[in-house]
Design an enzyme around this catalytic site. Structure first.
Site, PDB file in Angstrom:
ATOM      1  N   SER A  60     -10.605   0.019   3.915  1.00 31.12           N
ATOM      2  CA  SER A  60      -9.962  -0.111   5.218  1.00 31.12           C
ATOM      3  C   SER A  60      -9.442   1.196   5.731  1.00 31.12           C
ATOM      4  CB  SER A  60      -8.831  -1.263   4.794  1.00 31.12           C
ATOM      5  OG  SER A  60      -9.375  -2.192   4.416  1.00 31.12           O
ATOM      6  N   ARG A 111       0.737  -1.125   0.048  1.00 31.78           N
ATOM      7  CA  ARG A 111       0.217   0.115  -0.057  1.00 31.78           C
ATOM      8  C   ARG A 111       0.934   1.226   0.071  1.00 31.78           C
ATOM      9  NH1 ARG A 111      -2.319  -3.515  -1.300  1.00 31.78           N
ATOM     10  NH2 ARG A 111      -4.231  -4.503  -0.522  1.00 31.78           N
ATOM     11  N   GLU A 156      -4.581   3.444   6.862  1.00 32.99           N
ATOM     12  CA  GLU A 156      -4.330   3.203   5.378  1.00 32.99           C
ATOM     13  C   GLU A 156      -4.837   4.541   4.682  1.00 32.99           C
ATOM     14  OE1 GLU A 156      -4.781  -0.709   3.750  1.00 32.99           O
ATOM     15  OE2 GLU A 156      -5.912   0.179   2.134  1.00 32.99           O
TER      16      GLU A 156
END
Ligand SMILES: Cc1cc2nc3c(=O)[nH]c(=O)nc-3n(C[C@H](O)[C@H](O)[C@H](O)COP(=O)(O)OP(=O)(O)OC[C@H]3O[C@@H](n4cnc5c(N)ncnc54)[C@H](O)[C@@H]3O)c2cc1C
EC number: 1.3.1.98
Length: 287
Positions: free
Chosen positions: A204, A157, A274
């Site tokens: 998320s 990510r 995130e």
């Protein structure tokens, strides 16, 4: 370029929270990128806003959108060039129509190509970069450049694009022959079943800690359904926060802090964000 002044940002974040921004600038061709960064001071590059939480006060920030760069082109050597403003859903339709595959597992991520590339988005063992060979970028130090994926510091990510706030103009994909429609539809079904899509949310909230799942930790800490004001830890997917009505930015921040604190106390694990949070001063958390 098109500039809208004093614009309410609420519709531009998938959490449906956001204050009044100084301006929203739509880039209409890549040459305008040279001009825009001479004009703006504090700025935020906005894709589809599916990972972005925006403060609901007055925002002294120029939001920049590349939504109008939205072409998909077949190039030589079987490259498919996709501009950053294209939605993954539109690109998936293109792949289906042209019988090209390799990205079926990520079907249904609601972001733009620019947003997906920036954070190396992925699902079910596939990431967008599995089929990307190089990225066309605007860098304030170098102007427009094309950089191969090996030089983009890819990790979970995150990318050098994110670290350095480079601007994704488009990406060159090399796809497999054959689109697996069953696999793609299966992922859409899984998303419908597992994600609280009936409420505004940002996917998320936290990255998965090494060898574990944020959702599992949050669930085991009995935080499902925990609510502050109108923001709630989803019962359906505990790593999602859902807006149950008219949630306020400050309540989302309080809830994030509460979850982090409980997880730290119970497991001694520091959950990492995130999603990206934009403060009223233009500063971003998790940038
Ligand atoms: C229901 C739901 C499910 C989701 N499922 C997943 C999932 O399975 N896997 C996953 O990885 N994510 C998932 N997400 C999160 C999100 O969709 C992805 O992170 C997506 O990549 C964000 O794209 P965006 O265009 O909405 O970006 P935004 O939220 O607009 O921006 C996110 C970041 O990308 C940057 N950015 C945007 N455009 C550009 C550009 N042109 N150049 C450089 N940087 C840019 C922004 O500045 C910001 O830092 C989900 C979100 C939701 C709401």
């Amino acid at each position: 370029m098109k500039i809208e002044k004093d614009i309410c940002m609420k519709p531009f974040s998938n959490m449906k929270i956001g204050g009044i921004a100084k301006e929203l600038i739509y880039i209409e061709n890549e040459e305008e990128l040279y001009k825009v960064f001479e004009m703006v001071d504090k700025y935020y590059l906005l894709g589809n806003g599916t990972n972005t939480l925006i403060n609901d006060t007055k925002l002294d920030i120029s939001f920049i959108s590349l939504k109008k760069l939205n072409k998909i082109e077949k190039k030589e050597d079987k490259y498919i060039y996709v501009e950053s403003g294209v939605d993954l859903t539109e690109f998936t339709e293109f792949m289906k129509k042209n019988n090209l595959g390799g990205l079926e597992n990520i079907t249904g991520i609601p972001g733009s190509i620019g947003g997906l590339i920036n954070m190396n988005a992925g699902a079910y063992g596939t990431t967008i970069f599995d089929k990307v060979e190089k990225v066309r970028l605007f860098r304030k130090d170098l102007g427009i450049v094309e950089i191969s994926k090996e030089e983009l510091g890819l990790r979970y990510r995150s990318t050098l694009i994110k670290d350095n706030r480079w601007i994704v103009i488009g990406a060159y994909f090399r796809l497999d022959e054959g689109f697996d429609e069953e696999k793609s539809n299966d992922k859409i079904e899984k998303r419908k079943n597992n994600h609280p899509l009936e409420y505004p949310n940002l996917g998320s909230t936290f990255k998965n800690p090494e060898n574990d799942f944020a959702a599992r930790l949050i669930s085991e800490a009995s935080l499902k359904g925990y609510r502050i004001g109108d923001i709630e830890v989803s019962e359906k997917h505990p790593n999602f926060l859902v807006n149950k009505g008219n949630a306020k930015f400050c309540d989302v921040m309080k809830l994030i802090e509460h979850v982090k604190k409980v997880i730290k106390n119970k497991y001694d694990i520091e959950l990492e964000l995130e999603l990206i949070i934009i403060g009223d001063d233009g500063k971003c958390f998790n940038y």
